[in-house]
Design a protein around this motif. Structure first.
Motif, PDB file in Angstrom:
ATOM      1  N   LEU A 344       4.608  59.779 -32.455  1.00  0.00           N
ATOM      2  CA  LEU A 344       3.294  60.073 -33.436  1.00  0.00           C
ATOM      3  C   LEU A 344       2.059  59.892 -32.595  1.00  0.00           C
ATOM      4  O   LEU A 344       1.654  58.619 -32.265  1.00  0.00           O
ATOM      5  N   LYS A 352      -2.145  55.908 -37.431  1.00  0.00           N
ATOM      6  CA  LYS A 352      -0.442  55.796 -37.117  1.00  0.00           C
ATOM      7  C   LYS A 352      -0.056  54.491 -37.419  1.00  0.00           C
ATOM      8  O   LYS A 352       1.284  54.518 -38.042  1.00  0.00           O
ATOM      9  N   ILE A 480       4.842  55.127 -31.528  1.00  0.00           N
ATOM     10  CA  ILE A 480       3.450  55.256 -31.326  1.00  0.00           C
ATOM     11  C   ILE A 480       3.121  54.781 -29.930  1.00  0.00           C
ATOM     12  O   ILE A 480       3.745  53.505 -29.917  1.00  0.00           O
TER      13      ILE A 480
END
Length: 497
Positions: A344, A352, A480
């Motif tokens: 992501l 995020k 992330i």
């Protein structure tokens, strides 16, 4: 051009037995754009702080330069402009000029520093380091918490810089762009490479492969010497045992027994010869052992991943996330399978980390759209904020129901220094804290992993360990990170906010 001369530098932290540097001598050119690399805990930050005089004046360091260490500390409660008024040599116009070069609005100087995003804080402090006239910047992890766009801006900024600097980073792509020399701390040794990071990596790979080939050959020879010594010892023992042998004597040995001391003399001769040969071989073996290369080892990591029987763990369509009435993002479509890594990505402040918090049910966030998260999942969370973990390792393991021995084993594989095992987590460096947080996530049983910037603060060796592990296991993970090389290496799908 100014020379930074370091002569016979030794340094040990108070309350620590092991020296960080021992009798270090080298000369550095102030025009170089020098990448300082090495494993966590090997002294990179200490080296910069010694140059900056933050650990006391060092007679071993001689230079006419004034050093500026990044990041410097600014109070979060008040605007940066007011905090900088008392700084020696501060000139507002110079700082605004550098901020404009980083596409950073000078208006941010008049907002409380703590209200700026992590990326804005990092870029402001970087601009400050380059705005001071006649200083030499020492940049310690300038890309931490920066999104991809900001990293590119900082890289372009450093490439355009007319002055030299020393930069510490674990971002390969960033180092390839901003360095023309490399200083590597490797296994207690320091190597200076008059090449950029890419050239250093190729040279190091060739050197390591040559060393590995030599090591394999030496180990085979050592094994052969050990086997030879065992055979000599066996022969000597066999000769000696004949003296005490019972039973019928073979016809061909009867003549030998005419001299009653023959067998004893023969056995003594064999044993003496065996010992002489063994001594020579022991010396030869010791010499070969001394030639074995001190190569950096990165043992394979383990992951306590248990795939869930559901094929899909999370599905979201048209998702939007709000906090305190402010929309962070909208229109997100996301699916997480029971195997495979989804990255992501998005700019700083796009939501995020907040999305991970919503998945964990931690924050008061409002999510709109259609979504389904399978119930009963064991979720392992690797946070960005490392201040969450405190106490000694034994108490930490007990608090999070971790197998203590497995936790320690993971930390050893990650290269955590032996002395750090005795420290409280809150007293550790950022790199050490990150390895504790990572070891926790690797140790606990999970069906789904939510990892927030796992590559941050990890050295290149640890990153390679993680890449190898994730490629092998392919766990269910929402990842992330802003390190594009790391993402490209492990993720099967990319979703951008």
């Amino acid at each position: 051009m100014t020379v930074i001369q370091i002569t016979h530098l030794s340094y040990t932290y108070p309350n620590q037995a092991q020296e960080i540097f021992t009798d270090l001598s080298l000369s550095l050119d102030s025009s170089w754009k020098l990448a300082l690399i090495g494993r966590n805990g090997r002294g990179k930050t200490t080296f910069l702080r010694l140059l900056a005089g933050q650990l006391g004046k060092q007679a071993a360091v001689r230079s006419d330069l004034t050093f500026a260490y990044y990041p410097c500390f600014l109070p979060k409660e008040e605007p940066a402009y007011f905090s900088l008024q008392d700084m020696d040599g501060f000139e507002l116009w110079r700082l605004e000029k550098e901020m404009n070069r980083l596409n950073l609005s000078p208006d941010l100087l008049y907002q409380p520093f703590g209200q700026l995003s992590g990326g804005e804080q990092s870029k402001l402090l970087l601009a400050l380091a380059f705005s001071q006239d006649g200083v030499f910047p020492l940049l310690d992890e300038p890309t931490n918490h920066l999104d991809s766009a900001s990293r590119k801006e900082v890289a372009e900024y450093l490439k355009r810089s007319k002055s030299g600097y020393i930069v510490v980073s674990h971002d390969r792509q960033f180092l390839e762009e901003v360095s023309d020399h490399v200083l590597a701390l490797e296994n207690g040794e320091i190597h200076l490479y008059r090449d950029d990071f890419d050239g250093y990596q190729q040279t190091k790979d060739r050197r390591d492969q040559t060393s590995l080939d030599l090591d394999r050959k030496l180990r085979r020879e050592i094994k052969s010497l050990e086997n030879s010594q065992k055979q000599l010892a066996a022969n000597a023992q066999k000769a000696e045992s004949k003296i005490h042998a019972k039973g019928k004597i073979k016809p061909d040995h009867k003549a030998e027994l005419r001299d009653k001391g023959f067998l004893s003399k023969r056995a003594a001769k064999v044993m003496k010869r065996s010992k002489n040969v063994a001594r020579r071989q022991a010396k030869e073996e010791a010499a070969k052992q001394g030639l074995l290369s001190n190569i950096e080892e990165t043992p394979a990591l383990d992951l306590n991943f248990k795939p869930d029987y559901h094929q899909t763990l999370f599905t979201g369509r048209g998702l939007s996330l709000e906090v305190a009435g402010r929309t962070l993002f909208e229109g997100l479509n996301l699916e997480i399978a029971n195997r495979g890594i989804v990255a992501l990505t998005g700019p700083n402040g796009s939501g995020k980390t907040s999305f991970l918090s919503w998945l964990l049910g931690k924050d008061k966030l409002t999510c709109q759209g259609d979504w389904q998260l399978q119930s009963g999942l064991k979720i392992s969370y690797l946070p960005q904020d490392l201040s969450l973990y405190r106490g000694d390792l034994a108490s930490f393991a007990k608090e999070y129901c971790l197998d203590y021995e497995n936790l320690l084993n993971q930390l050893k594989k990650l290269g955590l220094e032996r002395e750090a095992f005795k420290q409280k987590i809150e007293e550790m460096s950022q790199g050490q804290k990150k390895r504790v947080a990572l070891a926790k996530s690797l140790t606990e049983e999970a069906n789904l992993y939510l990892w927030d910037e796992p590559a941050n603060y990890l050295d290149l060796f640890n990153q390679d360990q993680l890449i190898a592990l994730l490629k092998k296991e392919q766990p269910a993970m929402l990842l992330i990170d802003h390190d594009q090389a790391f993402i490209n290496a492990v993720a099967q799908e990319h979703v951008c906010l």
